[in-house]
Design a protein around this motif. Structure first.
Motif, PDB file in Angstrom:
ATOM      1  N   ASP A 102       2.038   7.865 -13.437  1.00 28.56           N
ATOM      2  CA  ASP A 102       1.048   6.818 -13.718  1.00 28.56           C
ATOM      3  C   ASP A 102       0.776   5.916 -12.520  1.00 28.56           C
ATOM      4  O   ASP A 102      -0.082   5.033 -12.589  1.00 28.56           O
ATOM      5  CB  ASP A 102       1.459   5.990 -14.932  1.00 28.56           C
ATOM      6  N   ASN A 103       1.467   6.156 -11.391  1.00 30.44           N
ATOM      7  CA  ASN A 103       1.153   5.397 -10.177  1.00 30.44           C
ATOM      8  C   ASN A 103       0.091   6.094  -9.339  1.00 30.44           C
ATOM      9  O   ASN A 103      -0.288   5.579  -8.288  1.00 30.44           O
ATOM     10  CB  ASN A 103       2.418   5.183  -9.333  1.00 30.44           C
ATOM     11  N   PHE A 104      -0.413   7.218  -9.824  1.00 27.53           N
ATOM     12  CA  PHE A 104      -1.412   7.968  -9.061  1.00 27.53           C
ATOM     13  C   PHE A 104      -2.671   8.193  -9.901  1.00 27.53           C
ATOM     14  O   PHE A 104      -2.586   8.433 -11.104  1.00 27.53           O
ATOM     15  CB  PHE A 104      -0.835   9.310  -8.607  1.00 27.53           C
ATOM     16  N   SER A 105      -3.801   8.112  -9.241  1.00 26.70           N
ATOM     17  CA  SER A 105      -5.075   8.366  -9.907  1.00 26.70           C
ATOM     18  C   SER A 105      -5.242   9.871 -10.127  1.00 26.70           C
ATOM     19  O   SER A 105      -4.451  10.679  -9.635  1.00 26.70           O
ATOM     20  CB  SER A 105      -6.224   7.847  -9.045  1.00 26.70           C
ATOM     21  N   ALA A 106      -6.291  10.230 -10.833  1.00 26.64           N
ATOM     22  CA  ALA A 106      -6.569  11.648 -11.075  1.00 26.64           C
ATOM     23  C   ALA A 106      -6.815  12.387  -9.760  1.00 26.64           C
ATOM     24  O   ALA A 106      -6.565  13.586  -9.660  1.00 26.64           O
ATOM     25  CB  ALA A 106      -7.786  11.786 -11.987  1.00 26.64           C
ATOM     26  N   ALA A 107      -7.257  11.650  -8.729  1.00 25.99           N
ATOM     27  CA  ALA A 107      -7.507  12.255  -7.420  1.00 25.99           C
ATOM     28  C   ALA A 107      -6.255  12.267  -6.549  1.00 25.99           C
ATOM     29  O   ALA A 107      -6.303  12.699  -5.397  1.00 25.99           O
ATOM     30  CB  ALA A 107      -8.619  11.507  -6.700  1.00 25.99           C
ATOM     31  N   GLY A 108      -5.141  11.761  -7.107  1.00 28.80           N
ATOM     32  CA  GLY A 108      -3.883  11.771  -6.357  1.00 28.80           C
ATOM     33  C   GLY A 108      -3.671  10.578  -5.452  1.00 28.80           C
ATOM     34  O   GLY A 108      -2.735  10.581  -4.643  1.00 28.80           O
ATOM     35  N   GLN A 109      -4.505   9.554  -5.567  1.00 30.32           N
ATOM     36  CA  GLN A 109      -4.357   8.354  -4.744  1.00 30.32           C
ATOM     37  C   GLN A 109      -3.369   7.386  -5.383  1.00 30.32           C
ATOM     38  O   GLN A 109      -3.410   7.149  -6.590  1.00 30.32           O
ATOM     39  CB  GLN A 109      -5.715   7.665  -4.570  1.00 30.32           C
ATOM     40  N   GLN A 110      -2.468   6.814  -4.556  1.00 31.11           N
ATOM     41  CA  GLN A 110      -1.498   5.859  -5.089  1.00 31.11           C
ATOM     42  C   GLN A 110      -2.199   4.591  -5.564  1.00 31.11           C
ATOM     43  O   GLN A 110      -3.197   4.163  -4.989  1.00 31.11           O
ATOM     44  CB  GLN A 110      -0.465   5.503  -4.024  1.00 31.11           C
ATOM     45  N   LYS A 111      -1.673   4.008  -6.617  1.00 35.56           N
ATOM     46  CA  LYS A 111      -2.204   2.742  -7.120  1.00 35.56           C
ATOM     47  C   LYS A 111      -1.446   1.559  -6.521  1.00 35.56           C
ATOM     48  O   LYS A 111      -2.031   0.529  -6.209  1.00 35.56           O
ATOM     49  CB  LYS A 111      -2.128   2.717  -8.644  1.00 35.56           C
ATOM     50  N   THR A 112      -0.145   1.713  -6.379  1.00 34.65           N
ATOM     51  CA  THR A 112       0.703   0.669  -5.802  1.00 34.65           C
ATOM     52  C   THR A 112       1.531   1.284  -4.691  1.00 34.65           C
ATOM     53  O   THR A 112       2.121   2.355  -4.867  1.00 34.65           O
ATOM     54  CB  THR A 112       1.637   0.057  -6.863  1.00 34.65           C
ATOM     55  N   ALA A 113       1.588   0.639  -3.547  1.00 33.44           N
ATOM     56  CA  ALA A 113       2.306   1.165  -2.390  1.00 33.44           C
ATOM     57  C   ALA A 113       3.818   1.093  -2.593  1.00 33.44           C
ATOM     58  O   ALA A 113       4.323   0.212  -3.302  1.00 33.44           O
ATOM     59  CB  ALA A 113       1.929   0.397  -1.134  1.00 33.44           C
ATOM     60  N   LEU A 114       4.527   2.017  -1.970  1.00 32.67           N
ATOM     61  CA  LEU A 114       5.984   1.998  -2.029  1.00 32.67           C
ATOM     62  C   LEU A 114       6.524   0.677  -1.511  1.00 32.67           C
ATOM     63  O   LEU A 114       7.491   0.130  -2.065  1.00 32.67           O
ATOM     64  CB  LEU A 114       6.553   3.158  -1.215  1.00 32.67           C
ATOM     65  N   SER A 115       5.915   0.126  -0.470  1.00 28.31           N
ATOM     66  CA  SER A 115       6.386  -1.141   0.086  1.00 28.31           C
ATOM     67  C   SER A 115       6.327  -2.271  -0.934  1.00 28.31           C
ATOM     68  O   SER A 115       7.189  -3.158  -0.951  1.00 28.31           O
ATOM     69  CB  SER A 115       5.565  -1.511   1.324  1.00 28.31           C
ATOM     70  N   THR A 116       5.339  -2.231  -1.803  1.00 27.35           N
ATOM     71  CA  THR A 116       5.231  -3.259  -2.846  1.00 27.35           C
ATOM     72  C   THR A 116       6.380  -3.142  -3.831  1.00 27.35           C
ATOM     73  O   THR A 116       6.996  -4.147  -4.219  1.00 27.35           O
ATOM     74  CB  THR A 116       3.888  -3.138  -3.581  1.00 27.35           C
ATOM     75  N   PHE A 117       6.684  -1.923  -4.229  1.00 27.49           N
ATOM     76  CA  PHE A 117       7.830  -1.720  -5.123  1.00 27.49           C
ATOM     77  C   PHE A 117       9.131  -2.141  -4.446  1.00 27.49           C
ATOM     78  O   PHE A 117      10.011  -2.720  -5.078  1.00 27.49           O
ATOM     79  CB  PHE A 117       7.915  -0.265  -5.563  1.00 27.49           C
ATOM     80  N   MET A 118       9.262  -1.854  -3.145  1.00 30.08           N
ATOM     81  CA  MET A 118      10.465  -2.239  -2.416  1.00 30.08           C
ATOM     82  C   MET A 118      10.607  -3.752  -2.375  1.00 30.08           C
ATOM     83  O   MET A 118      11.701  -4.302  -2.567  1.00 30.08           O
ATOM     84  CB  MET A 118      10.421  -1.677  -0.989  1.00 30.08           C
ATOM     85  N   GLN A 119       9.518  -4.455  -2.127  1.00 31.42           N
ATOM     86  CA  GLN A 119       9.564  -5.917  -2.076  1.00 31.42           C
ATOM     87  C   GLN A 119       9.939  -6.492  -3.421  1.00 31.42           C
ATOM     88  O   GLN A 119      10.706  -7.454  -3.489  1.00 31.42           O
ATOM     89  CB  GLN A 119       8.199  -6.450  -1.607  1.00 31.42           C
ATOM     90  N   THR A 120       9.409  -5.928  -4.493  1.00 32.94           N
ATOM     91  CA  THR A 120       9.743  -6.407  -5.826  1.00 32.94           C
ATOM     92  C   THR A 120      11.235  -6.200  -6.108  1.00 32.94           C
ATOM     93  O   THR A 120      11.903  -7.073  -6.661  1.00 32.94           O
ATOM     94  CB  THR A 120       8.915  -5.673  -6.892  1.00 32.94           C
ATOM     95  N   SER A 121      11.748  -5.062  -5.695  1.00 30.56           N
ATOM     96  CA  SER A 121      13.167  -4.759  -5.898  1.00 30.56           C
ATOM     97  C   SER A 121      14.065  -5.693  -5.106  1.00 30.56           C
ATOM     98  O   SER A 121      15.162  -6.037  -5.517  1.00 30.56           O
ATOM     99  CB  SER A 121      13.460  -3.304  -5.487  1.00 30.56           C
ATOM    100  N   ASP A 122      13.566  -6.155  -3.957  1.00 31.11           N
ATOM    101  CA  ASP A 122      14.313  -7.106  -3.125  1.00 31.11           C
ATOM    102  C   ASP A 122      14.238  -8.531  -3.674  1.00 31.11           C
ATOM    103  O   ASP A 122      14.850  -9.445  -3.109  1.00 31.11           O
ATOM    104  CB  ASP A 122      13.759  -7.110  -1.699  1.00 31.11           C
ATOM    105  N   GLY A 123      13.467  -8.687  -4.737  1.00 32.57           N
ATOM    106  CA  GLY A 123      13.308 -10.025  -5.306  1.00 32.57           C
ATOM    107  C   GLY A 123      12.285 -10.861  -4.586  1.00 32.57           C
ATOM    108  O   GLY A 123      12.268 -12.088  -4.683  1.00 32.57           O
ATOM    109  N   LYS A 124      11.381 -10.190  -3.864  1.00 35.51           N
ATOM    110  CA  LYS A 124      10.345 -10.895  -3.134  1.00 35.51           C
ATOM    111  C   LYS A 124       9.019 -10.770  -3.875  1.00 35.51           C
ATOM    112  O   LYS A 124       8.819  -9.866  -4.674  1.00 35.51           O
ATOM    113  CB  LYS A 124      10.195 -10.319  -1.723  1.00 35.51           C
ATOM    114  N   ASP A 125       8.105 -11.667  -3.574  1.00 38.44           N
ATOM    115  CA  ASP A 125       6.776 -11.610  -4.168  1.00 38.44           C
ATOM    116  C   ASP A 125       5.838 -10.801  -3.281  1.00 38.44           C
ATOM    117  O   ASP A 125       6.048 -10.699  -2.097  1.00 38.44           O
ATOM    118  CB  ASP A 125       6.217 -13.028  -4.358  1.00 38.44           C
TER     119      ASP A 125
END
Length: 240
Positions: A217-240
């Motif tokens: 669900d992080n990818f569109s039907a065309a295979g494009q990412q919706k949210t970047a890995l870096s964004t998920f990493m920042q969230t996991s680090d407790g950053k905004d």
């Protein structure tokens, strides 16, 4: 950091309760959603040479100790050596959509006794670079050493001049450990080596963003990412 001391009052490292050894890294496939990471074999030679031939500038091999290869026989000669190597232990990255080998990576400096291994000799063809498969391949190799085999430290090292490799290490969750000056001579030139690592205690925090990024669900039907890995990493680090 908690200070540990021996009976003589000297500072010492923390205990590692129950530590014996990590398991050896097996030469077996790792299956993913978008790609498979499988033991390298000579059967992969035609697909790999074709994939690497798309790099007409030869820049793929600038920071590698080998290559570029002028012809298929020269590449096959090197590949035969790689297939028979145990450290580095080479794997091919297979595009699950067509079964073709489009890149290689290896585990090297494998030290089960201390629970340390390095990922390296990452030669991703243009068809693999900057794709979901490329990121998944790195995740699958991390998951094997930490979740399956019990390693304590996973390393990434590269030529300090290789800005792209350093950026990739940081994107994938590796932390910068420092610079080893004049560490290697290759292709007749000096290499200062930049060291990066992920520790076992960091892995749960890093694994979660990978799993979120790789979710369908992080990818569109065309295979494009919706949210970047870096964004998920920042969230996991407790950053905004």
């Amino acid at each position: 950091m908690t200070k540990h001391r021996n009976a003589q009052g000297q500072p010492i490292g923390a205990d590692v309760p129950g530590w014996i050894s990590a398991a050896p890294i097996p030469k077996t496939p790792i299956h993913g959603t978008y790609c498979d990471v499988v033991p390298l074999s000579m059967d992969h030679a035609p697909d790999l040479f074709t994939a690497y031939s798309a790099d007409t500038s030869g820049t793929l091999w600038t920071y590698m100790p080998v290559g570029p290869f002028d012809n298929a026989p020269a590449f096959a000669t090197w590949l035969d050596t790689a297939c028979n190597s145990h450290d580095p232990l080479f794997f091919a990255v297979i595009d699950r959509s067509n079964g073709k080998a489009i890149g290689i990576a290896s585990y090297l400096r494998i030290d089960p006794g201390n629970g340390v291994a390095e990922v390296g000799f990452i030669a991703f063809s243009p068809a693999l670079q900057r794709t979901t498969m490329a990121t998944e391949a790195m995740y699958l190799m991390m998951r094997r050493v930490f979740d399956e085999l019990g390693y304590r430290r996973y390393e990434w090292k590269c030529d300090a001049m290789n800005a792209a490799s350093q950026a990739a290490a940081k994107r994938l969750g590796f932390s910068y450990d420092g610079l080893f000056r004049q560490a290697v001579v290759y292709k007749g030139r000096n290499r200062d080596t930049a060291w990066f690592s992920i520790l076992d205690r960091d892995w749960p925090r890093i694994r979660k963003p990978f799993e979120a990024w790789l979710a369908p669900d992080n990818f569109s039907a065309a295979g494009q990412q919706k949210t970047a890995l870096s964004t998920f990493m920042q969230t996991s680090d407790g950053k905004d």
